[in-house]
Scaffold this motif. Structure first.
Motif, PDB file in Angstrom:
ATOM      1  N   PHE A   1       0.766  -1.204   0.123  1.00 46.48           N
ATOM      2  CA  PHE A   1      -0.098  -0.017   0.053  1.00 46.48           C
ATOM      3  C   PHE A   1       0.905   1.297   0.011  1.00 46.48           C
ATOM      4  O   PHE A   1       0.642   2.155  -0.732  1.00 46.48           O
ATOM      5  CB  PHE A   1      -0.767   0.063   0.979  1.00 46.48           C
ATOM      6  CG  PHE A   1      -1.950  -0.890   1.192  1.00 46.48           C
ATOM      7  CD1 PHE A   1      -3.088  -0.740   0.292  1.00 46.48           C
ATOM      8  CD2 PHE A   1      -2.198  -1.912   2.016  1.00 46.48           C
ATOM      9  CE1 PHE A   1      -4.372  -1.726   0.053  1.00 46.48           C
ATOM     10  CE2 PHE A   1      -3.157  -2.810   1.792  1.00 46.48           C
ATOM     11  CZ  PHE A   1      -4.031  -2.406   0.862  1.00 46.48           C
TER      12      PHE A   1
ATOM     13  N   GLU B   1       0.634  -5.236   2.752  1.00 40.77           N
ATOM     14  CA  GLU B   1       0.315  -5.668   1.220  1.00 40.77           C
ATOM     15  C   GLU B   1      -1.040  -6.369   1.087  1.00 40.77           C
ATOM     16  O   GLU B   1      -1.684  -6.930   1.802  1.00 40.77           O
ATOM     17  CB  GLU B   1       1.492  -6.644   0.915  1.00 40.77           C
ATOM     18  CG  GLU B   1       2.616  -6.202   1.163  1.00 40.77           C
ATOM     19  CD  GLU B   1       3.998  -7.175   1.003  1.00 40.77           C
ATOM     20  OE1 GLU B   1       3.546  -8.227   0.747  1.00 40.77           O
ATOM     21  OE2 GLU B   1       5.061  -6.389   0.302  1.00 40.77           O
ATOM     22  N   VAL B   2      -1.509  -6.338  -0.095  1.00 40.24           N
ATOM     23  CA  VAL B   2      -2.554  -6.797  -0.420  1.00 40.24           C
ATOM     24  C   VAL B   2      -2.267  -7.477  -2.030  1.00 40.24           C
ATOM     25  O   VAL B   2      -1.588  -6.938  -2.828  1.00 40.24           O
ATOM     26  CB  VAL B   2      -3.762  -5.531  -0.960  1.00 40.24           C
ATOM     27  CG1 VAL B   2      -3.383  -4.703  -2.050  1.00 40.24           C
ATOM     28  CG2 VAL B   2      -5.086  -6.268  -1.134  1.00 40.24           C
TER      29      VAL B   2
ATOM     30  N   LEU C   1      -2.879  -8.084  -5.402  1.00 42.41           N
ATOM     31  CA  LEU C   1      -3.784  -7.366  -6.351  1.00 42.41           C
ATOM     32  C   LEU C   1      -2.639  -7.160  -7.553  1.00 42.41           C
ATOM     33  O   LEU C   1      -1.521  -7.345  -7.440  1.00 42.41           O
ATOM     34  CB  LEU C   1      -4.210  -6.041  -5.721  1.00 42.41           C
ATOM     35  CG  LEU C   1      -5.443  -5.586  -6.418  1.00 42.41           C
ATOM     36  CD1 LEU C   1      -6.655  -6.368  -6.264  1.00 42.41           C
ATOM     37  CD2 LEU C   1      -5.650  -3.882  -5.718  1.00 42.41           C
TER      38      LEU C   1
ATOM     39  N   ARG D   1      -0.679  -4.327  -9.635  1.00 38.52           N
ATOM     40  CA  ARG D   1       0.089  -2.883  -9.108  1.00 38.52           C
ATOM     41  C   ARG D   1      -0.930  -2.063  -9.839  1.00 38.52           C
ATOM     42  O   ARG D   1      -1.432  -0.718  -9.261  1.00 38.52           O
ATOM     43  CB  ARG D   1       1.448  -2.857  -9.550  1.00 38.52           C
ATOM     44  CG  ARG D   1       2.034  -1.585  -8.895  1.00 38.52           C
ATOM     45  CD  ARG D   1       3.472  -1.400  -9.260  1.00 38.52           C
ATOM     46  NE  ARG D   1       4.324  -0.652  -8.565  1.00 38.52           N
ATOM     47  CZ  ARG D   1       4.626  -0.720  -7.276  1.00 38.52           C
ATOM     48  NH1 ARG D   1       4.740  -2.036  -6.868  1.00 38.52           N
ATOM     49  NH2 ARG D   1       5.180   0.162  -6.579  1.00 38.52           N
TER      50      ARG D   1
ATOM     51  N   ASN E   1      -4.142  -2.180 -10.775  1.00 41.41           N
ATOM     52  CA  ASN E   1      -5.308  -1.958  -9.912  1.00 41.41           C
ATOM     53  C   ASN E   1      -5.187  -1.352  -8.451  1.00 41.41           C
ATOM     54  O   ASN E   1      -5.958  -0.307  -8.360  1.00 41.41           O
ATOM     55  CB  ASN E   1      -5.865  -3.258  -9.792  1.00 41.41           C
ATOM     56  CG  ASN E   1      -6.628  -3.656 -10.846  1.00 41.41           C
ATOM     57  OD1 ASN E   1      -7.084  -4.899 -11.025  1.00 41.41           O
ATOM     58  ND2 ASN E   1      -6.710  -3.192 -12.178  1.00 41.41           N
ATOM     59  N   LEU E   2      -4.128  -1.447  -7.869  1.00 43.41           N
ATOM     60  CA  LEU E   2      -4.289  -0.599  -6.642  1.00 43.41           C
ATOM     61  C   LEU E   2      -3.810   0.800  -6.727  1.00 43.41           C
ATOM     62  O   LEU E   2      -4.335   1.479  -6.143  1.00 43.41           O
ATOM     63  CB  LEU E   2      -3.067  -1.326  -5.786  1.00 43.41           C
ATOM     64  CG  LEU E   2      -2.802  -0.922  -4.411  1.00 43.41           C
ATOM     65  CD1 LEU E   2      -4.186  -0.995  -3.534  1.00 43.41           C
ATOM     66  CD2 LEU E   2      -1.752  -1.625  -3.593  1.00 43.41           C
ATOM     67  N   TYR E   3      -3.088   1.106  -7.929  1.00 45.70           N
ATOM     68  CA  TYR E   3      -2.757   2.454  -8.143  1.00 45.70           C
ATOM     69  C   TYR E   3      -3.904   2.967  -8.395  1.00 45.70           C
ATOM     70  O   TYR E   3      -4.273   4.295  -8.226  1.00 45.70           O
ATOM     71  CB  TYR E   3      -1.826   2.425  -9.468  1.00 45.70           C
ATOM     72  CG  TYR E   3      -1.532   3.847  -9.824  1.00 45.70           C
ATOM     73  CD1 TYR E   3      -0.820   4.578  -9.127  1.00 45.70           C
ATOM     74  CD2 TYR E   3      -2.276   4.511 -10.930  1.00 45.70           C
ATOM     75  CE1 TYR E   3      -0.449   5.955  -9.644  1.00 45.70           C
ATOM     76  CE2 TYR E   3      -2.094   5.864 -11.209  1.00 45.70           C
ATOM     77  CZ  TYR E   3      -1.113   6.204 -10.683  1.00 45.70           C
ATOM     78  OH  TYR E   3      -0.817   7.739 -11.020  1.00 45.70           O
TER      79      TYR E   3
ATOM     80  N   LEU F   1      -6.919   2.367  -7.544  1.00 50.43           N
ATOM     81  CA  LEU F   1      -7.733   2.450  -6.591  1.00 50.43           C
ATOM     82  C   LEU F   1      -7.595   3.764  -5.737  1.00 50.43           C
ATOM     83  O   LEU F   1      -8.277   4.555  -5.308  1.00 50.43           O
ATOM     84  CB  LEU F   1      -7.942   1.187  -5.600  1.00 50.43           C
ATOM     85  CG  LEU F   1      -8.454  -0.171  -6.059  1.00 50.43           C
ATOM     86  CD1 LEU F   1      -8.245  -1.244  -5.311  1.00 50.43           C
ATOM     87  CD2 LEU F   1      -9.952   0.085  -6.279  1.00 50.43           C
ATOM     88  N   LEU F   2      -6.315   3.885  -5.329  1.00 54.00           N
ATOM     89  CA  LEU F   2      -5.677   4.739  -4.418  1.00 54.00           C
ATOM     90  C   LEU F   2      -5.878   6.147  -5.032  1.00 54.00           C
ATOM     91  O   LEU F   2      -6.394   7.125  -4.557  1.00 54.00           O
ATOM     92  CB  LEU F   2      -4.520   4.387  -3.880  1.00 54.00           C
ATOM     93  CG  LEU F   2      -4.055   3.087  -3.083  1.00 54.00           C
ATOM     94  CD1 LEU F   2      -2.740   3.037  -2.862  1.00 54.00           C
ATOM     95  CD2 LEU F   2      -4.817   3.538  -1.748  1.00 54.00           C
TER      96      LEU F   2
ATOM     97  N   SER G   1      -5.235  -0.061   6.704  1.00 54.38           N
ATOM     98  CA  SER G   1      -5.699  -1.523   6.528  1.00 54.38           C
ATOM     99  C   SER G   1      -5.664  -2.072   7.539  1.00 54.38           C
ATOM    100  O   SER G   1      -5.026  -2.244   8.658  1.00 54.38           O
ATOM    101  CB  SER G   1      -4.753  -1.946   5.561  1.00 54.38           C
ATOM    102  OG  SER G   1      -3.381  -2.074   6.291  1.00 54.38           O
TER     103      SER G   1
ATOM    104  N   PHE H   1     -10.950  -6.838   0.423  1.00 47.37           N
ATOM    105  CA  PHE H   1     -10.331  -7.610  -0.695  1.00 47.37           C
ATOM    106  C   PHE H   1     -10.393  -9.044  -0.036  1.00 47.37           C
ATOM    107  O   PHE H   1     -10.261  -9.129   1.284  1.00 47.37           O
ATOM    108  CB  PHE H   1      -8.831  -7.108  -0.755  1.00 47.37           C
ATOM    109  CG  PHE H   1      -8.592  -5.882  -1.139  1.00 47.37           C
ATOM    110  CD1 PHE H   1      -8.457  -5.452  -2.605  1.00 47.37           C
ATOM    111  CD2 PHE H   1      -8.504  -4.664  -0.520  1.00 47.37           C
ATOM    112  CE1 PHE H   1      -8.370  -4.286  -3.237  1.00 47.37           C
ATOM    113  CE2 PHE H   1      -8.392  -3.266  -0.844  1.00 47.37           C
ATOM    114  CZ  PHE H   1      -8.233  -2.802  -2.184  1.00 47.37           C
TER     115      PHE H   1
END
Lengths: 138, 427
Positions: B275, B306-307, B309, B311, B313-315, B317-318, B341, B416
């Motif tokens: 994250f 960490e999740v 996913l 990279r 997608n996490l980008y 999202l945030l 988290s 998640f």
């Protein structure tokens, strides 16, 4: 500011080449700029230069210090061009800086650029981006 | 037959002198003795027969005949022993025997009707007829039963035939359904393909339009440089032109992002992503925000750093969550965004909380994550941010929840699928 030997612009978009040419000319980075519509034309030109198959007095033939390369192009795209470029002789390649210049922000493209150890710029090209590139490589 | 015999017994007087036994007398004694023996044997035989009998009537008769025989034997025995017994006693005994024999004869007479109760020929015939009738009746019942059975069998047969027919119909129906299902699967496949083609189309269209749009903005810039500066009317037009071009550009970017999100993520790109790292990347790629003064960003990813996913997608999202908070900040107070988290039983939860203007979920909640829906017009937006968040969470089998209070702020909760923090294995 130190002037570069010459710059190649490789992009199938004429207007983009025109605008980049205009920007670089106005920044007075170099005296010599050539534009190519695809990787094949550019590679043929570079191959001739690397083999010295040209009239050294002709001003339109020069060895570039910087090549700005688009990725998506017809006939031969940026990555195909890179693969061929790697095959030119080492001495010729060592003082040529390659930079990808593209609209794509796709991770795959940026990763490939990083793997090839070349600069990656997103369009549009601006004075700041050019300056950053010069500071880094020249 | 025996009763008369009893009375035929010759009466022997004891007139003879004692001790004076003539030859005639001894002959008579022998005869008496033989008669006594015969009577006793007869009585014994009758008693024996009586014991063997099953039915009461005949036993009684046999016993009575036995008694009479026995009495006869007694009389003859008296004649035989006549000399040894006194005259009175002999007379009394004879009387007693006679009375007992007579009583037995009377009882015998009374018992005879019982003996005659044996069914007569006619009675037997009637009984026989009755029995025959019963047999016929039974036969009729049997026939009726057989008919009933046949009817039942017929019914079972009919029912079986119906069932077989119904079964065939069902089989046909199943066949029909199967072929319908096949068609549906095929149609679905086609639709999925068309959808993918559409996404591709949108993606490539947006990408290929980007170049010309950039050219236009570059040309506008070039024209501006060529024209005399400080021309008020021109500057006004250029401002509008810039706005339009950047609006096209932004929309193209959104379209490109939406089409990219629709595509399934390449499994090779999935992994445990930090994250904190991606958050730094987001901050780095939002240069228009001064992260020291504009926003106070509090993070705590210690519970789950960490999740699992991609990279990208996490980008997304945030980036979308943070730009959403910045867009809808409350201008009266400094913006505070806190990200944290935590691990729950089945999920890893990312919580993004801000103190922005908030919203009325009862009014907008159901459309919150829809594409191109916007609920504010005071800031620039495209209506894709929350859609992208929802899509990414759906694609990754997660979910997103939102809590908000008008004027206080909004909290997004992203659930998640839980993966082991060390190995990345799904928990």
């Amino acid at each position: 500011m130190k002037k570069l030997e010459g710059i190649l612009l490789i992009d199938d978009d004429d207007t983009n080449n025109f605008l980049n040419n205009r920007l670089l000319t106005r920044m007075q980075v170099t005296e010599k700029i050539r534009e190519f519509r695809n990787g094949k034309q550019a590679f043929d030109y570079l191959y001739s230069v690397s083999q010295n198959h040209y009239d050294t007095n002709a001003p339109e033939y020069f060895k570039p210090a910087l090549i700005l390369l688009d990725i998506n192009m017809p006939v031969m795209d940026g990555f195909e061009f890179l693969a061929l470029f790697e095959k030119l002789n080492e001495d010729f390649r060592k003082d040529v800086v390659l930079a990808l210049l593209t609209t794509s922000e796709h991770n795959q493209d940026t990763e490939r650029a990083a793997a090839s150890n070349i600069a990656y710029l997103t369009k549009p090209l601006t004075t700041e981006k050019v300056q950053q590139l010069l500071d880094m490589y020249f | 037959m025996i009763v008369p015999l009893l009375f035929q017994i010759p009466f022997r007087t004891s007139a003879g002198d004692a001790g004076e036994i003539s030859g005639l007398q001894s002959l008579m004694l022998v005869g008496e003795l033989l008669v006594v023996t015969a009577y006793l044997l007869g009585a014994g035989a009758l008693f024996y027969l009586a014991m063997k009998r099953d039915d009461k009537e005949r036993r009684l008769i046999t016993v009575l005949l036995g008694i009479i025989a026995l009495m006869g034997a007694g009389v003859h025995l008296l004649s035989f022993l006549g000399d040894n017994i006194s005259g009175e006693l002999q007379l009394l005994l004879r009387l007693f025997y006679g009375v007992v024999a007579l009583g037995a004869a009377i009882l015998l007479f009374k018992a005879i009707p019982g003996l005659l109760a044996i069914p007569s020929q006619r009675q037997l015939e009637m009984t026989n007829a009755r029995l025959r009738e019963q047999i016929e009746e039974k036969e009729r019942a049997q026939i009726a039963l057989r008919e009933h059975q046949q009817e039942l069998e017929q019914r079972v047969h009919d029912r079986s035939a119906q069932l077989v027919a119904a079964n065939r119909e069902l089989e046909r129906e199943v066949e029909n359904r199967k072929s319908a299902e096949k068609q549906l699967i095929f149609k679905n496949y086609e639709l999925v393909k068309k959808n993918a083609d559409l996404d591709d189309f949108v993606y490539y269209a947006s990408r290929d339009l980007k170049g010309p749009v950039l050219n236009v903005s570059g040309l506008v810039e070039a024209i501006r440089e060529e024209l005399p500066p400080h021309h008020q009317e021109l500057n006004h037009l250029f401002a509008r032109l810039d706005d339009s071009v950047s609006s096209i550009h932004r929309k193209l970017n959104n379209l490109a992002e939406v089409s990219r999100i629709q595509k399934p993520v390449d499994p090779g790109q999935l992994g445990m992503i930090s994250f904190a790292q991606v958050l730094e990347e987001v901050k780095g790629r939002m240069p228009e925000v001064n992260w020291d003064t504009d926003v106070s960003l509090e993070t705590d990813f210690s519970a789950a750093p960490e999740v699992f996913l991609s990279r990208d997608n996490l980008y997304s999202l945030l980036r979308n969550l943070i730009s959403n908070s910045i867009k809808y900040r409350e201008p009266q107070r400094p913006l505070r965004i806190s990200l944290s988290s935590e691990l729950q039983a089945k999920s890893l939860v990312l919580k993004v909380q801000d103190n922005g203007i908030g919203m009325d979920l009862s009014q907008y909640g159901q459309h919150l994550f829809s594409l191109f829906r916007r609920f504010h017009d005071h800031v620039e937006g495209s209506g894709v941010g929350l859609y992208i968040i929802k899509r990414i969470m759906d694609n990754n089998r997660g979910k997103v929840e939102v809590e908000s209070t008008l004027g206080e702020g909004t909290t997004f909760l992203l659930y998640f699928v839980n993966h082991d923090q060390d190995t990345g294995e799904r928990v």
